[in-house]
Design a protein around this motif. Structure first.
Motif, PDB file in Angstrom:
ATOM      1  N   GLU A  86     -10.077  14.978  -5.770  1.00 18.23           N
ATOM      2  CA  GLU A  86      -9.459  14.687  -7.065  1.00 18.23           C
ATOM      3  C   GLU A  86      -7.944  14.590  -6.940  1.00 18.23           C
ATOM      4  O   GLU A  86      -7.321  13.670  -7.495  1.00 18.23           O
ATOM      5  CB  GLU A  86      -9.833  15.777  -8.070  1.00 18.23           C
ATOM      6  CG  GLU A  86     -11.296  15.818  -8.442  1.00 18.23           C
ATOM      7  CD  GLU A  86     -11.655  17.020  -9.300  1.00 18.23           C
ATOM      8  OE1 GLU A  86     -12.661  16.958 -10.007  1.00 18.23           O
ATOM      9  OE2 GLU A  86     -10.919  18.030  -9.239  1.00 18.23           O
ATOM     10  N   ARG A  87      -7.331  15.522  -6.202  1.00 18.31           N
ATOM     11  CA  ARG A  87      -5.880  15.511  -6.038  1.00 18.31           C
ATOM     12  C   ARG A  87      -5.417  14.262  -5.285  1.00 18.31           C
ATOM     13  O   ARG A  87      -4.380  13.670  -5.617  1.00 18.31           O
ATOM     14  CB  ARG A  87      -5.426  16.764  -5.288  1.00 18.31           C
ATOM     15  CG  ARG A  87      -5.691  18.076  -6.025  1.00 18.31           C
ATOM     16  CD  ARG A  87      -4.710  18.259  -7.161  1.00 18.31           C
ATOM     17  NE  ARG A  87      -4.842  19.586  -7.740  1.00 18.31           N
ATOM     18  CZ  ARG A  87      -5.607  19.878  -8.789  1.00 18.31           C
ATOM     19  NH1 ARG A  87      -6.310  18.920  -9.379  1.00 18.31           N
ATOM     20  NH2 ARG A  87      -5.667  21.101  -9.268  1.00 18.31           N
ATOM     21  N   LEU A  88      -6.166  13.870  -4.256  1.00 22.93           N
ATOM     22  CA  LEU A  88      -5.813  12.669  -3.499  1.00 22.93           C
ATOM     23  C   LEU A  88      -5.881  11.428  -4.381  1.00 22.93           C
ATOM     24  O   LEU A  88      -4.976  10.582  -4.355  1.00 22.93           O
ATOM     25  CB  LEU A  88      -6.746  12.506  -2.302  1.00 22.93           C
ATOM     26  CG  LEU A  88      -6.314  13.091  -0.968  1.00 22.93           C
ATOM     27  CD1 LEU A  88      -7.389  12.869   0.086  1.00 22.93           C
ATOM     28  CD2 LEU A  88      -4.992  12.482  -0.506  1.00 22.93           C
ATOM     29  N   CYS A  89      -6.958  11.305  -5.157  1.00 18.90           N
ATOM     30  CA  CYS A  89      -7.110  10.133  -6.020  1.00 18.90           C
ATOM     31  C   CYS A  89      -5.987  10.073  -7.054  1.00 18.90           C
ATOM     32  O   CYS A  89      -5.440   8.994  -7.326  1.00 18.90           O
ATOM     33  CB  CYS A  89      -8.474  10.159  -6.698  1.00 18.90           C
ATOM     34  SG  CYS A  89      -9.854   9.803  -5.584  1.00 18.90           S
ATOM     35  N   ASP A  90      -5.646  11.215  -7.632  1.00 18.70           N
ATOM     36  CA  ASP A  90      -4.545  11.238  -8.599  1.00 18.70           C
ATOM     37  C   ASP A  90      -3.229  10.841  -7.930  1.00 18.70           C
ATOM     38  O   ASP A  90      -2.440  10.060  -8.480  1.00 18.70           O
ATOM     39  CB  ASP A  90      -4.405  12.635  -9.211  1.00 18.70           C
ATOM     40  CG  ASP A  90      -5.556  12.989 -10.144  1.00 18.70           C
ATOM     41  OD1 ASP A  90      -6.285  12.070 -10.552  1.00 18.70           O
ATOM     42  OD2 ASP A  90      -5.731  14.185 -10.438  1.00 18.70           O
ATOM     43  N   GLY A  91      -2.997  11.380  -6.723  1.00 23.44           N
ATOM     44  CA  GLY A  91      -1.748  11.096  -6.026  1.00 23.44           C
ATOM     45  C   GLY A  91      -1.620   9.648  -5.593  1.00 23.44           C
ATOM     46  O   GLY A  91      -0.522   9.081  -5.622  1.00 23.44           O
ATOM     47  N   MET A  92      -2.710   9.023  -5.194  1.00 19.73           N
ATOM     48  CA  MET A  92      -2.660   7.635  -4.754  1.00 19.73           C
ATOM     49  C   MET A  92      -2.397   6.679  -5.912  1.00 19.73           C
ATOM     50  O   MET A  92      -1.973   5.535  -5.710  1.00 19.73           O
ATOM     51  CB  MET A  92      -3.969   7.264  -4.061  1.00 19.73           C
ATOM     52  CG  MET A  92      -4.230   8.049  -2.783  1.00 19.73           C
ATOM     53  SD  MET A  92      -2.968   7.841  -1.511  1.00 19.73           S
ATOM     54  CE  MET A  92      -3.350   6.204  -0.905  1.00 19.73           C
ATOM     55  N   GLN A  93      -2.655   7.150  -7.152  1.00 20.95           N
ATOM     56  CA  GLN A  93      -2.425   6.302  -8.315  1.00 20.95           C
ATOM     57  C   GLN A  93      -1.145   6.670  -9.061  1.00 20.95           C
ATOM     58  O   GLN A  93      -0.856   6.114 -10.114  1.00 20.95           O
ATOM     59  CB  GLN A  93      -3.621   6.410  -9.264  1.00 20.95           C
ATOM     60  CG  GLN A  93      -4.920   5.933  -8.638  1.00 20.95           C
ATOM     61  CD  GLN A  93      -6.124   6.199  -9.513  1.00 20.95           C
ATOM     62  OE1 GLN A  93      -6.259   5.625 -10.589  1.00 20.95           O
ATOM     63  NE2 GLN A  93      -6.998   7.082  -9.062  1.00 20.95           N
ATOM     64  N   ALA A  94      -0.410   7.626  -8.503  1.00 22.90           N
ATOM     65  CA  ALA A  94       0.845   8.043  -9.141  1.00 22.90           C
ATOM     66  C   ALA A  94       1.914   6.975  -8.917  1.00 22.90           C
ATOM     67  O   ALA A  94       1.749   6.043  -8.135  1.00 22.90           O
ATOM     68  CB  ALA A  94       1.300   9.381  -8.572  1.00 22.90           C
ATOM     69  N   ASP A  95       3.026   7.121  -9.605  1.00 27.31           N
ATOM     70  CA  ASP A  95       4.150   6.189  -9.464  1.00 27.31           C
ATOM     71  C   ASP A  95       5.413   6.997  -9.137  1.00 27.31           C
ATOM     72  O   ASP A  95       5.967   7.654 -10.015  1.00 27.31           O
ATOM     73  CB  ASP A  95       4.351   5.400 -10.762  1.00 27.31           C
ATOM     74  CG  ASP A  95       5.424   4.332 -10.629  1.00 27.31           C
ATOM     75  OD1 ASP A  95       5.771   3.989  -9.469  1.00 27.31           O
ATOM     76  OD2 ASP A  95       5.905   3.830 -11.669  1.00 27.31           O
ATOM     77  N   PRO A  96       5.869   6.974  -7.865  1.00 27.02           N
ATOM     78  CA  PRO A  96       5.313   6.229  -6.740  1.00 27.02           C
ATOM     79  C   PRO A  96       4.056   6.911  -6.185  1.00 27.02           C
ATOM     80  O   PRO A  96       3.852   8.111  -6.414  1.00 27.02           O
ATOM     81  CB  PRO A  96       6.454   6.275  -5.708  1.00 27.02           C
ATOM     82  CG  PRO A  96       7.144   7.570  -6.003  1.00 27.02           C
ATOM     83  CD  PRO A  96       7.083   7.743  -7.491  1.00 27.02           C
ATOM     84  N   PRO A  97       3.216   6.166  -5.460  1.00 27.13           N
ATOM     85  CA  PRO A  97       1.984   6.756  -4.938  1.00 27.13           C
ATOM     86  C   PRO A  97       2.265   7.792  -3.860  1.00 27.13           C
ATOM     87  O   PRO A  97       3.307   7.767  -3.206  1.00 27.13           O
ATOM     88  CB  PRO A  97       1.234   5.538  -4.365  1.00 27.13           C
ATOM     89  CG  PRO A  97       2.285   4.547  -4.077  1.00 27.13           C
ATOM     90  CD  PRO A  97       3.345   4.735  -5.129  1.00 27.13           C
ATOM     91  N   LEU A  98       1.307   8.699  -3.711  1.00 28.44           N
ATOM     92  CA  LEU A  98       1.413   9.741  -2.696  1.00 28.44           C
ATOM     93  C   LEU A  98       1.598   9.127  -1.305  1.00 28.44           C
ATOM     94  O   LEU A  98       2.399   9.589  -0.498  1.00 28.44           O
ATOM     95  CB  LEU A  98       0.150  10.615  -2.729  1.00 28.44           C
ATOM     96  CG  LEU A  98       0.118  11.883  -1.887  1.00 28.44           C
ATOM     97  CD1 LEU A  98       1.185  12.854  -2.375  1.00 28.44           C
ATOM     98  CD2 LEU A  98      -1.261  12.529  -1.972  1.00 28.44           C
ATOM     99  N   ILE A  99       0.848   8.066  -1.035  1.00 30.72           N
ATOM    100  CA  ILE A  99       0.937   7.331   0.240  1.00 30.72           C
ATOM    101  C   ILE A  99       0.933   5.846  -0.105  1.00 30.72           C
ATOM    102  O   ILE A  99      -0.014   5.366  -0.736  1.00 30.72           O
ATOM    103  CB  ILE A  99      -0.258   7.650   1.158  1.00 30.72           C
ATOM    104  CG1 ILE A  99      -0.335   9.159   1.427  1.00 30.72           C
ATOM    105  CG2 ILE A  99      -0.141   6.886   2.481  1.00 30.72           C
ATOM    106  CD1 ILE A  99      -1.621   9.579   2.069  1.00 30.72           C
ATOM    107  N   PRO A 100       1.940   5.084   0.250  1.00 32.15           N
ATOM    108  CA  PRO A 100       1.964   3.653  -0.049  1.00 32.15           C
ATOM    109  C   PRO A 100       0.773   2.946   0.582  1.00 32.15           C
ATOM    110  O   PRO A 100       0.345   3.275   1.685  1.00 32.15           O
ATOM    111  CB  PRO A 100       3.282   3.164   0.553  1.00 32.15           C
ATOM    112  CG  PRO A 100       4.126   4.399   0.693  1.00 32.15           C
ATOM    113  CD  PRO A 100       3.159   5.514   0.948  1.00 32.15           C
ATOM    114  N   SER A 101       0.205   1.959  -0.137  1.00 32.28           N
ATOM    115  CA  SER A 101      -0.922   1.207   0.388  1.00 32.28           C
ATOM    116  C   SER A 101      -0.451   0.252   1.471  1.00 32.28           C
ATOM    117  O   SER A 101       0.734  -0.076   1.572  1.00 32.28           O
ATOM    118  CB  SER A 101      -1.597   0.409  -0.732  1.00 32.28           C
ATOM    119  OG  SER A 101      -0.686  -0.504  -1.319  1.00 32.28           O
ATOM    120  N   GLU A 102      -1.379  -0.191   2.310  1.00 30.63           N
ATOM    121  CA  GLU A 102      -1.058  -1.126   3.394  1.00 30.63           C
ATOM    122  C   GLU A 102      -0.721  -2.492   2.796  1.00 30.63           C
ATOM    123  O   GLU A 102      -1.250  -2.896   1.768  1.00 30.63           O
ATOM    124  CB  GLU A 102      -2.246  -1.247   4.348  1.00 30.63           C
ATOM    125  CG  GLU A 102      -2.524   0.006   5.115  1.00 30.63           C
ATOM    126  CD  GLU A 102      -3.718  -0.151   6.034  1.00 30.63           C
ATOM    127  OE1 GLU A 102      -3.689   0.429   7.122  1.00 30.63           O
ATOM    128  OE2 GLU A 102      -4.662  -0.866   5.640  1.00 30.63           O
TER     129      GLU A 102
END
Length: 266
Positions: A249-265
């Motif tokens: 859950e934390r990873l999914c929330d972080g990946m959709q944050a602004d800015p994301p937890l980890i930038p997408s490729e």
């Protein structure tokens, strides 16, 4: 009472610690006590107690002897499951509910330990149950304790998983996989731009053990500027099949944050 223990029922915050627990805390430097619960234990079908601290946990048997004392980062996998026991008592016009919570720890260098927690039974009027299902205000006595433990395990796991994902690896959570590009399950990739959201609920399970069990579903969030509704169900799995659910859950929330937890490729 520490800040971490606020919101947890007082009887789940130990006033004093058994001698072996106190010695383990001092030796390992586990920090402040957060919460405590005692319930059924596996694999020996005895009783286990779990003492949660800032930096780790201590498990004891029914004689208060220490069974394991891991740091939270030593918890390789934490599985959470709930069985909701429902027994109609039509002679008195009610339906009896009881929540049974299971926490199963896979600890590095130690045996797998499982804690079984039974919430007090509660009743719903039979007429209300027929019309509305389970009451939303049922007492969930052990819910704050379980949530505190899940939060500590997730906080310990996230830095390592973020490094792995940023280097191009994927993080597996049973049937779900997290990568820089999205959430995958059932062979389908949902990009982070689609805003996959994870929901936890209960549903009847026909296969053994039958009964209402914890269910994880994934839906897409509302489009930008759209109504606050959620899209159709895209994926589902029983919660017992999803290790480290709070971390997911934390990873999914972080990946959709602004800015994301980890930038997408790109």
């Amino acid at each position: 009472m520490t800040e971490a223990a606020k919101g947890i029922p007082r009887h789940l915050v130990p006033g004093s610690l058994p001698r072996e627990v106190s010695e383990a805390v001092t030796e390992l430097g586990l920090g402040r006590v957060i919460a405590y619960a005692r319930g059924g234990g596996r694999p020996k079908r005895g009783r286990l107690a779990l003492y949660a601290f800032d930096d780790g946990a201590v498990f004891t048997d029914h004689r208060d002897r220490v069974v394991a004392a891991p740091y939270w980062d030593d918890v390789h996998s934490l599985r959470f499951d709930v069985h909701v026991l429902i027994k109609p008592q039509l002679d008195i016009g009610s339906v009896l509910h009881q929540f049974v919570r299971f926490l199963t720890f896979d600890i590095e260098g130690s045996a797998t330990l499982s804690l079984e927690l039974w919430d007090p039974a509660d009743r719903t009027l039979a007429s209300d149950y027929a019309a509305y299902g389970m009451r939303e205000d049922l007492r969930h006595e052990f819910a704050p304790f379980v949530s505190a433990v899940q939060d500590r395990v997730a906080a310990a796991q996230l830095p390592r998983l973020c490094r792995q994902i940023s280097e191009g690896a994927q993080a597996r959570f049973g049937p779900f996989t997290v990568s820089r590009n999205g959430l995958r399950g059932d062979g389908e990739l949902i990009p982070w731009s689609a805003k996959p959201l994870i929901f936890y609920g209960y549903e009847w399970n026909d296969t053994p053990p039958p009964g209402n069990r914890g269910l994880v579903t994934v839906r897409c969030g509302p489009a930008d500027g759209g109504p606050l509704t959620h899209g159709p169900e895209l994926m589902r799995a029983w919660s017992a099949q999803v290790p480290n659910l709070r971390t997911l859950e934390r990873l999914c929330d972080g990946m959709q944050a602004d800015p994301p937890l980890i930038p997408s490729e790109r």
